[in-house]
Scaffold this motif. Structure first.
Motif, mmCIF file in Angstrom:
data_model
loop_
_atom_site.group_PDB
_atom_site.id
_atom_site.type_symbol
_atom_site.label_atom_id
_atom_site.label_comp_id
_atom_site.label_asym_id
_atom_site.label_seq_id
_atom_site.Cartn_x
_atom_site.Cartn_y
_atom_site.Cartn_z
ATOM 1 N N UNK A 63 -9.777 1.136 0.627
ATOM 2 C CA UNK A 63 -10.641 1.346 1.792
ATOM 3 C C UNK A 63 -10.196 0.568 3.029
ATOM 4 N N UNK A 64 -9.312 -0.413 2.871
ATOM 5 C CA UNK A 64 -8.864 -1.188 4.035
ATOM 6 C C UNK A 64 -7.376 -1.017 4.327
ATOM 7 N N UNK A 65 -6.674 -0.288 3.494
ATOM 8 C CA UNK A 65 -5.238 -0.084 3.711
ATOM 9 C C UNK A 65 -4.989 0.548 5.083
ATOM 10 N N UNK A 66 -4.029 -0.003 5.779
ATOM 11 C CA UNK A 66 -3.699 0.495 7.099
ATOM 12 C C UNK A 66 -4.554 -0.092 8.205
ATOM 13 N N UNK A 67 -5.616 -0.800 7.846
ATOM 14 C CA UNK A 67 -6.498 -1.414 8.851
ATOM 15 C C UNK A 67 -6.474 -2.940 8.774
ATOM 16 N N UNK A 68 -6.362 -3.488 7.584
ATOM 17 C CA UNK A 68 -6.381 -4.941 7.382
ATOM 18 C C UNK A 68 -4.979 -5.418 7.019
ATOM 19 N N UNK A 69 -4.665 -6.636 7.437
ATOM 20 C CA UNK A 69 -3.395 -7.261 7.092
ATOM 21 C C UNK A 69 -3.644 -8.700 6.663
ATOM 22 N N UNK A 70 -3.167 -9.030 5.476
ATOM 23 C CA UNK A 70 -3.296 -10.396 4.963
ATOM 24 C C UNK A 70 -1.988 -11.138 5.212
ATOM 25 N N UNK A 71 -2.101 -12.408 5.550
ATOM 26 C CA UNK A 71 -0.910 -13.218 5.779
ATOM 27 C C UNK A 71 -1.220 -14.664 5.404
#
Length: 122
Positions: A63-71
Motif C-alpha cells: 500500500x505504500x510502494x512508490x510513495x514511501x522511502x525508508x533510509x
C-alpha cells in the motif's frame, strides 16, 4: 539497551508529504535492521517498511510502494521515512523499531520508539 525517538509527524492534506525521523541512542544502531510500523485507531499495528543493516535493501508493504522511502544513516544513528502522496488511510501513529532480521512481524523487533502521530486530511 537502545532508545528510539521518532519525530516529524503532523497534520497534512491528502497529496502532501511528511518526513519522519528516528533517532537511536547507543553505538549499536548499525547492528540492527530498522523497521517502520503504524497503528490506526482500532486496528492492529501493521508493517510499513524495513531496511537492512547496511541500507542496501529495503522492503515495503504494497500500500505504500512508490510513495514511501525508508533510509538510514548509520554514522548519525538515524533513520527516516519519507512519505509522499499521502492519503487519509495513511493516518496512524507511526513507530520505528529495531530488530535482528528483516521482517514484517512486530514480534521480530526488540526496540520500539514511542510513536509519532500522522494525520492526513481529505
Amino acid at each position: 539497551q537502545v532508545q528510539l525517538v521518532e519525530s516529524g509527524g503532523g497534520l497534512v492534506q491528502a497529496g502532501g508529504s511528511l518526513r519522519l525521523s528516528c533517532a537511536a541512542s547507543g553505538r549499536t544502531f548499525s547492528s540492527y535492521v530498522m523497521g517502520w510500523f503504524r497503528q490506526a485507531p482500532g486496528k492492529e499495528r501493521e508493517f510499513v517498511a524495513a531496511i537492512s543493516r547496511s541500507g542496501d535493501s529495503s522492503y515495503y508493504v504494497d500500500s505504500v510502494k512508490g510513495r514511501f522511502t525508508i533510509s538510514r544513516d548509520n554514522a548519525k544513528n538515524t533513520g527516516d521515512l519519507q512519505m509522499n502522496s499521502l492519503k487519509p488511510e495513511d493516518t496512524a501513529v507511526y513507530y520505528c523499531a529495531l530488530g535482528l532480521v528483516t521482517s514484517g512481524m512486530t514480534d521480530r523487533y526488540y526496540y520500539w520508539g514511542q510513536g509519532t502521530q500522522v494525520t492526513v486530511s481529505s
